[in-house]
Design a protein around this motif. Sequence first.
Motif: not given
Length: 162
Positions: A37-63
Amino acid sequence: MYSEEWKQVIKTYEAYKESLSVFRNYDNNTTDLSKSLRASGQLDCYYALEVLKYMPYKVSIMLLEDLFYVLIYSNVSYSFYAKSIILGLINNEIVKTIADLANKYAQATTDNEDIKTIAQLLYECKNQNSLYKDTYILFSKKYFDTLSKEDFFEDQEYKELI
């Protein structure tokens, strides 16, 4: 009969779902997502945001802090994406956390547009859950001058805050 291209799409999607389910099983390890999410590469951030859509609530809260980082420091698309994820997490239990992060990132910025972005998020939180009303009002009063210069307030709301 399906085309070869469509069969490949299905195969790739199934592999994606499988790899994501493996990652979800290790939901206590958020280091990789945070870095992405904090990477300078835009693609890394995009993938992390995409993955977060499917992560459990408690993981998203930690982020949540990482999502605020994306909200403020990423491009408009990723910022909007992060905001939609944050709004999906809104509940009674994280009011103080949201308020603390809003104030932390507002104090760290010198850009009026960033203050406006945070205020907009708090406004939408308030509309979604009434417990965020005080947080929004306190933030709006604290940054009233900045938000006024940015034409953030509607006339009625402006009068109520004065």
